[in-house]
Design a protein around this motif. Structure first.
Motif, short mmCIF file in Angstrom:
data_model
loop_
_atom_site.label_atom_id
_atom_site.label_comp_id
_atom_site.label_asym_id
_atom_site.label_seq_id
_atom_site.Cartn_x
_atom_site.Cartn_y
_atom_site.Cartn_z
N UNK A 251 30.37 -2.63 34.66
CA UNK A 251 30.62 -2.39 36.09
C UNK A 251 29.72 -1.30 36.68
N UNK A 252 28.59 -1.01 36.02
CA UNK A 252 27.72 0.03 36.54
C UNK A 252 26.28 -0.46 36.61
N UNK A 253 25.59 -0.57 35.47
CA UNK A 253 24.23 -1.09 35.48
C UNK A 253 23.83 -1.60 34.10
N UNK B 159 12.23 -4.59 39.38
CA UNK B 159 12.58 -3.17 39.37
C UNK B 159 14.04 -3.05 39.78
N UNK B 160 14.64 -1.94 39.42
CA UNK B 160 16.03 -1.73 39.82
C UNK B 160 16.12 -1.73 41.35
N UNK B 161 15.20 -1.02 41.99
CA UNK B 161 15.21 -0.95 43.45
C UNK B 161 14.91 -2.31 44.07
N UNK B 162 14.22 -3.18 43.32
CA UNK B 162 13.91 -4.52 43.80
C UNK B 162 15.15 -5.36 44.06
N UNK B 163 16.28 -4.96 43.47
CA UNK B 163 17.54 -5.64 43.73
C UNK B 163 18.05 -5.36 45.14
N UNK B 164 17.52 -4.30 45.77
CA UNK B 164 18.00 -3.88 47.08
C UNK B 164 16.92 -3.92 48.16
N UNK B 165 15.66 -3.75 47.76
CA UNK B 165 14.54 -3.70 48.71
C UNK B 165 13.52 -4.76 48.29
N UNK B 166 13.38 -5.78 49.11
CA UNK B 166 12.55 -6.94 48.74
C UNK B 166 11.12 -6.58 48.31
N UNK B 167 10.47 -5.68 49.01
CA UNK B 167 9.07 -5.39 48.67
C UNK B 167 8.94 -4.82 47.25
N UNK C 99 4.08 -10.27 31.33
CA UNK C 99 4.32 -11.33 30.35
C UNK C 99 5.73 -11.91 30.37
N UNK C 100 6.71 -11.16 30.85
CA UNK C 100 8.07 -11.66 30.88
C UNK C 100 8.47 -12.13 32.28
N UNK C 101 7.71 -11.73 33.28
CA UNK C 101 8.08 -12.07 34.65
C UNK C 101 9.28 -11.28 35.13
N UNK C 102 9.57 -10.21 34.45
CA UNK C 102 10.71 -9.36 34.77
C UNK C 102 11.08 -8.55 33.55
#
Length: 162
Positions: A118-120, A42-50, A106-109
């Motif tokens: 430089x944004x997302x 998830x996008x938030x997964x880049x910042x919050x491990x859970x 199926x993709x693991x991500x």
């Protein structure tokens, strides 16, 4: 809806087999083709491990599908015909949720391939979800007196015995 899922997953299959090493401008300085597998789930997964946990993100994905379907169920109790904007919310929202679930299982991500430099970085699924979100916010603003969060929660409690 299934057609949108098929488009998203077909594009990702082709990119993964043929174009993973390619990187080029689609619109100079605005949009790039830059494929990358985001295994943080998830996008938030880049910042919050859970939020990069497969179990948590799959649960959140299932919750999102439930919210779409239960919200639509409440809507149908109030309206005989489904308006075009609500159909678009459902089509794009459910398609985006299904694509996200397929990505995780199926993709693991998520195979993201569109980049605003430089944004997302994002993919078609993210576009589907953004279309649903924008229409939902507009409808919510225009019709905020008709359905409240409290009414939705009460409806879910009564209908699903939550």
């Amino acid at each position: 809806m299934l057609f949108l899922v098929l488009i998203d997953q077909t594009v990702k299959a082709i990119i993964s087999q043929v174009f993973m090493q390619h990187d080029f401008d689609i619109i100079v300085h605005v949009l790039r083709f830059h494929p990358k597998l985001n295994t943080r789930l998830s996008y938030a997964g880049n910042f919050i491990d859970i939020l990069s946990s497969p179990f948590v993100t799959i649960l959140l994905n299932i919750l999102a599908v439930f919210i779409f379907l239960s919200g639509y169920s409440l809507y149908k109790t109030k309206r005989i015909r489904t308006s075009f904007p609500v159909r678009m919310i459902m089509i794009f929202g459910i398609a985006g949720c299904l694509c996200s679930l397929i990505d995780k299982l199926f993709w693991g991500g998520s195979l993201d391939f569109l980049q605003i430099p430089n944004f997302f970085i994002f993919d078609l699924k993210d576009c589907y979800l953004k279309v649903a979100e924008v229409i939902f916010v507009i409808i919510g603003i225009l019709h905020n007196k008709e359905i409240s969060v409290k009414e939705y929660l009460q409806f879910c409690h009564n209908k699903f015995r939550l």
